[in-house]
Design an enzyme around this catalytic site. Structure first.
Site, PDB file in Angstrom:
ATOM      1  N   GLY A 168       0.838  -1.188   0.000  1.00  0.00           N
ATOM      2  CA  GLY A 168       0.000   0.000   0.000  1.00  0.00           C
ATOM      3  C   GLY A 168       0.873   1.238   0.000  1.00  0.00           C
ATOM      4  CB  ALA A 169       0.122   4.780  -0.707  1.00  0.00           C
ATOM      5  N   GLY A 171      -1.148   1.662   6.916  1.00  0.00           N
ATOM      6  CA  GLY A 171      -1.300   0.748   8.045  1.00  0.00           C
ATOM      7  C   GLY A 171      -0.584  -0.580   7.885  1.00  0.00           C
ATOM      8  CE  LYS A 172       3.582   0.046   3.613  1.00  0.00           C
ATOM      9  NZ  LYS A 172       2.901   1.360   3.661  1.00  0.00           N
ATOM     10  CD  GLU A 184       9.089   0.112   5.656  1.00  0.00           C
ATOM     11  OE1 GLU A 184       8.944   0.197   4.423  1.00  0.00           O
ATOM     12  OE2 GLU A 184       8.547   0.891   6.454  1.00  0.00           O
ATOM     13  CD  GLN A 213       9.391  -0.745   1.030  1.00  0.00           C
ATOM     14  OE1 GLN A 213       8.579  -1.616   1.336  1.00  0.00           O
ATOM     15  NE2 GLN A 213       9.657   0.296   1.808  1.00  0.00           N
ATOM     16  CB  CYS A 253      -8.238  15.374  -2.849  1.00  0.00           C
ATOM     17  SG  CYS A 253      -7.990  13.807  -3.716  1.00  0.00           S
ATOM     18  CB  CYS A 313      -5.317  10.506  -5.622  1.00  0.00           C
ATOM     19  SG  CYS A 313      -5.566  12.257  -6.029  1.00  0.00           S
TER      20      CYS A 313
END
Length: 212
Positions: A9-10, A14-15, A102, A104, A161, A199
């Protein structure tokens, strides 16, 4: 067969919270887990920290040159030895799950190791991380997870937004930047590197239409 899971997720989706909750759920049922993260993630040193204030020390760190499967095997033996020595009835004496924060930041060969841990060693692996960097490019570790994981699950968060956040914009000293090294750990730099989940529309507005 045990599986390799990639939950992504971005930023601020909440990872780490989800990882710590998964660890709690296993241990609440008397099972053993191992927690790890890449050594390059210097934020929090050897701790996994959630935005809710929950933190926990990892069992081991994975350096960029490390054999992740060999490290896991070493700590798995420790868990088995300690559990057997405790002589507690009706407890599982093996690792039930490996959880990686983490993810990635792992190199592709280490992601291959995670698949081998799941398939050949029979231990489920739950890897948590972000998919793309501040220039919208996939991290090598995330790209390999997308290729290999049995299960992909997106953890969602929102942009300023209110729309679904997709990208991770980098700020240095409070200003958006779109050039630089792929890895810059937030809030540890003298220039105060931070990130904002955005976004696609808001990201393009801030970047002047740039995607890399």
């Amino acid at each position: 067969m045990a599986k390799l899971y990639f939950r992504y997720g971005a930023m601020n989706s909440g990872k780490s919270t989800a990882l710590l909750q998964a660890a709690f759920n296993y241990e609440e049922r008397g099972q053993h887990v191992l927690l790890a993260k890449p050594e390059i993630d210097t934020k929090g040193a050897d701790q996994i920290s959630s935005r809710l204030g929950v933190e926990r020390k990892v069992d081991f760190l994975i350096g960029p040159e490390d054999d992740a499967r060999a490290l896991f095997a070493e700590h798995r033996r420790r868990v088995q030895f300690e559990a057997d020595a405790a002589l507690v009835p009706d407890t599982r004496t093996d690792v039930a799950c490996l959880l990686i924060d983490e993810a990635q930041f792992l190199v592709p060969d280490q992601i291959d190791d995670l698949l081998r841990i799941a398939v050949n060693d029979g231990i489920p692996v739950l890897a948590y991380g972000i998919r793309t960097d501040f220039q919208t490019r996939a991290f090598p570790g995330s790209a390999r997870l997308m290729e290999l994981a049995h299960s992909l699950e997106e953890l969602k968060t929102i942009c300023r937004c209110g729309s679904k956040a997709l990208f991770n914009a980098r700020l240095v000293g409070g200003r958006f930047v779109f050039d630089g090294d792929q890895v810059a750990i937030d809030e540890l730099s003298a220039d105060r590197v931070t990130y904002e989940s955005m976004c696609a529309r808001c990201y393009l507005r801030e970047s002047g239409g740039r995607l890399r």
